[in-house]
Design a protein around this motif. Structure first.
Motif, mmCIF file in Angstrom:
data_model
loop_
_atom_site.group_PDB
_atom_site.id
_atom_site.type_symbol
_atom_site.label_atom_id
_atom_site.label_comp_id
_atom_site.label_asym_id
_atom_site.label_seq_id
_atom_site.Cartn_x
_atom_site.Cartn_y
_atom_site.Cartn_z
ATOM 1 N N LYS A 22 0.825 -1.209 0.000
ATOM 2 C CA LYS A 22 0.000 0.000 0.000
ATOM 3 C C LYS A 22 0.863 1.264 0.000
ATOM 4 N N THR A 23 1.814 1.289 0.917
ATOM 5 C CA THR A 23 2.676 2.470 1.004
ATOM 6 C C THR A 23 3.480 2.641 -0.282
ATOM 7 N N THR A 24 3.964 1.519 -0.809
ATOM 8 C CA THR A 24 4.739 1.584 -2.050
ATOM 9 C C THR A 24 3.907 2.187 -3.180
ATOM 10 N N PRO B 170 2.033 11.121 4.693
ATOM 11 C CA PRO B 170 2.772 9.865 4.670
ATOM 12 C C PRO B 170 2.537 9.008 5.916
ATOM 13 N N GLU B 171 2.853 7.730 5.747
ATOM 14 C CA GLU B 171 2.811 6.798 6.873
ATOM 15 C C GLU B 171 3.727 7.320 7.981
ATOM 16 N N GLY B 172 3.260 7.241 9.214
ATOM 17 C CA GLY B 172 4.088 7.714 10.328
ATOM 18 C C GLY B 172 4.131 9.230 10.419
ATOM 19 N N LEU C 26 -3.852 9.437 1.704
ATOM 20 C CA LEU C 26 -3.703 9.292 3.157
ATOM 21 C C LEU C 26 -3.174 7.896 3.470
ATOM 22 N N ASP C 27 -2.005 7.826 4.111
ATOM 23 C CA ASP C 27 -1.420 6.527 4.426
ATOM 24 C C ASP C 27 -1.598 6.210 5.910
ATOM 25 N N GLU C 28 -2.544 5.356 6.199
ATOM 26 C CA GLU C 28 -2.836 4.916 7.563
ATOM 27 C C GLU C 28 -2.908 6.057 8.568
ATOM 28 N N PRO C 29 -3.856 6.981 8.349
ATOM 29 C CA PRO C 29 -3.953 8.120 9.264
ATOM 30 C C PRO C 29 -4.369 7.726 10.674
HETATM 31 MG MG LIG Z 1 2.449 1.041 4.720
#
Ligand SMILES: [Mg+2]
Ligand SMILES: Nc1ncnc2c1ncn2[C@@H]1O[C@H](COP(=O)(O)OP(=O)(O)OP(=O)(O)O)[C@@H](O)[C@H]1O
Lengths: 293, 238
Positions: free
Chosen positions: B45-47, B87-89, B162-165
């Protein structure tokens, strides 16, 4: 007694100022890229040598014009060095990039050796060979030029990094290169400006101190090492830490040279750095390493 | 408007070194849609989001934004076109103030956009206005997520990634974040929402995609996916 102390302080700060200028260059480039740029000292050499060539040797330009032209030329050399040697190798990994900077320093030194020769170069102090008496110490007017300019440069850098949008973008890139790219900052430009700034700071240092110390094609080696030591002492990721580190290093050398023996000054300075790094591995004002762009 | 989707991804592949992590991924997002992308750890997903933002090289396929191929565009050019990512994190700039974090979110935008962005971000997250001069690193996780969201909105994006908000946040904060996502959709922002929290994401989304080891394995309306037996078994622990 007091006169000795004042004398050593003045000479320590003057000598420390050049370490500080070189050290800030190291820190700025390290911040943007995690690269230790071992060509840093060569820009000090270029600043002094080019000014001497333009003013003393050839008489092409008056001193007030030779100085900015030399600094501009060294800055262009810094940018070219980034564009031609660093940027194309960006994917190669940090160790390779650092070795490239060593290669770059050998090349710059070689070019100057071949074109300008091995002899020493100098030009007169900006306000002549006058001295100022402070607390019984006799301080060369050029030392005041060095310290005054350092103060102005530090203030300008502070303003740039704290108050301008591009300065903030540079700090953001150091803190999180990925997030910086995601908000649309061109991190290539940040690196380019880092190399330009570092080269300009080094060249400025060379211009200021050449009337005091003379210059030669190979002084960049020693100054690069001292500047690197200043940065380690102050904390690699912090230009203002490097500034403080440079001044501390200069003072320690001057006091050791004055009160103990000049034979010990390098040894004691490096002992101090080792001790500081053992107690505080990040340096006096340091923070830990960040990801590379 | 035209029938051209805002984002069209076709047969996208990407690798880390020799390890392929995305294989011929295709998906579409229409203007104004909220699309969820769910999948387990390491699914890619992030990729995928990194590829869309231009910070991850692709091996093949095309990415079209507003009908135009953007494969060759740099990250900054994609931001300029209107693609923003949280981004994630979170990745706020910890040593910069909240105000400066937001300011940089509007990097390259004109004054009017930036000042409208500040007004909107501070209205949406009053806590950020209160602490505007504080360093972002001093904020709690939930506040940092709000800041990251506010920062992305500063560029007035057409597409928000949105990456894992909700990652690592307390349940009340998660609820608040999902409310905000819903409000953003209502105000017309197109959103691609990546979540491990499949339940909440699919319930909210218009449509969803399920990704497994780099491939899209299911696609459909959010609620249909929620009720799909395979999705329930794999992601909802039913
Ligand atoms: Mg990810
Ligand atoms: N920088 C990297 N180098 C090498 N492999 C990576 C890198 N980043 C991710 N991977 C691998 O690529 C695959 C996909 O990772 P990705 O981060 O895209 O997954 P994800 O779906 O976002 O997972 P998560 O839900 O844990 O965030 C994983 O197998 C992961 O191990």
């Amino acid at each position: 007694m007091l006169a000795d102390f004042a004398q050593f302080t003045a000479s320590g700060l003057t000598r420390g100022a050049i370490y500080a200028l070189v050290g800030m260059g190291f820190a700025i480039i390290y911040n943007a890229s995690n690269i230790i740029n071992f060509a840093q000292g060569e820009f000090v050499m270029l600043g002094g040598m080019l000014t001497a060539f333009l003013f003393t040797t050839t008489g092409l330009l008056p001193i007030w014009l030779a100085v900015p032209v030399a600094i501009a030329a060294a800055t262009i050399a810094g940018v070219a060095f980034y564009r031609l040697a660093i940027e194309p190798a960006q994917r190669a990994g940090l160790a390779t990039l650092i070795i490239i900077t060593i290669g770059g320093s050998v090349l710059l030194r070689g070019i100057v050796e071949v074109t300008l020769g091995k002899r020493e170069f100098v030009f007169p102090a900006f306000s002549g060979e006058s001295n100022v008496q402070v607390l019984g110490a006799s301080i060369a007017s050029q030392s005041l030029w060095v310290l005054g300019t350092l103060a102005i440069v530090a203030a300008l850098l502070w303003w740039f990094f704290e108050k301008t949008l591009f300065g903030k973008a540079m700090r953001a890139t150091a803190q999180s290169p990925l997030a910086a790219q995601l908000v649309g900052i061109e991190t290539r430009h940040v690196l380019l400006v880092s190399f330009a700034l570092a080269a300009a700071l080094g060249a400025l240092g060379g211009v200021l101190t050449t009337p005091i110390t003379l210059t030669r094609y190979d002084i960049g080696i020693m100054l690069g090492l001292k500047g690197f030591a200043a940065t380690m002492l102050g904390g690699l990721g912090n230009p203002f830490g490097a500034l403080a580190g440079g001044l501390v290093l200069g003072l320690v050398e001057a006091f050791t040279g004055g009160y103990v023996s000049s034979g010990y000054q390098d040894a004691i300075a490096f002992l101090l750095i080792l001790t500081v790094l053992m107690v505080r591995p990040g340096g006096l004002f340091g923070r830990v390493a960040m990801d590379r762009v | 408007m035209s029938a051209v989707p805002l984002l069209q991804v076709q047969d996208l592949s990407s690798s880390y070194g020799r390890i392929r992590v995305l294989s011929t991924v295709s998906l579409e997002i229409g203007r104004g849609e909220l699309v969820a992308l769910v999948g387990s750890n390491g699914a890619g997903k992030t990729t995928l989001l990194r590829c869309l933002s231009g910070v991850q090289p692709i091996d093949g396929g095309t990415i079209r934004f507003g009908g135009h191929d953007i494969n060759h565009l740099r990250a900054s050019e994609r931001v300029a076109l209107g693609i923003a990512q949280v981004p994630e994190g979170r990745l706020v700039f910890p040593q910069l103030t909240i105000e400066d974090n937001l300011l940089l979110g509007g990097y390259g935008r004109n004054r009017a956009t930036v000042s409208a962005g500040f007004t909107r971000a501070y209205a949406m997250f009053p806590i950020l206005a209160e602490r505007r001069r504080q360093l972002a690193g001093t904020l709690s996780g939930g506040q940092q997520q709000m800041l990251a969201l506010g920062r992305a909105l500063m560029s007035a994006p057409k597409l928000l990634l949105l990456d894992e908000p909700s990652m690592g946040l307390a349940p009340v904060v998660v609820e608040r974040i999902f409310d905000i996502i819903d409000e953003l959709r209502a105000s017309g922002t197109t959103i691609l929402l990546v979540e491990q929290n499949a339940n909440a994401a699919l319930a909210l989304a218009d449509r969803g995609y399920v990704i497994e080891t780099g491939r899209i394995v299911l696609a459909g309306d959010g609620l249909d996916l929620l009720e799909d037996r395979r999705v329930q078994e794999a992601y909802l622990g039913v």
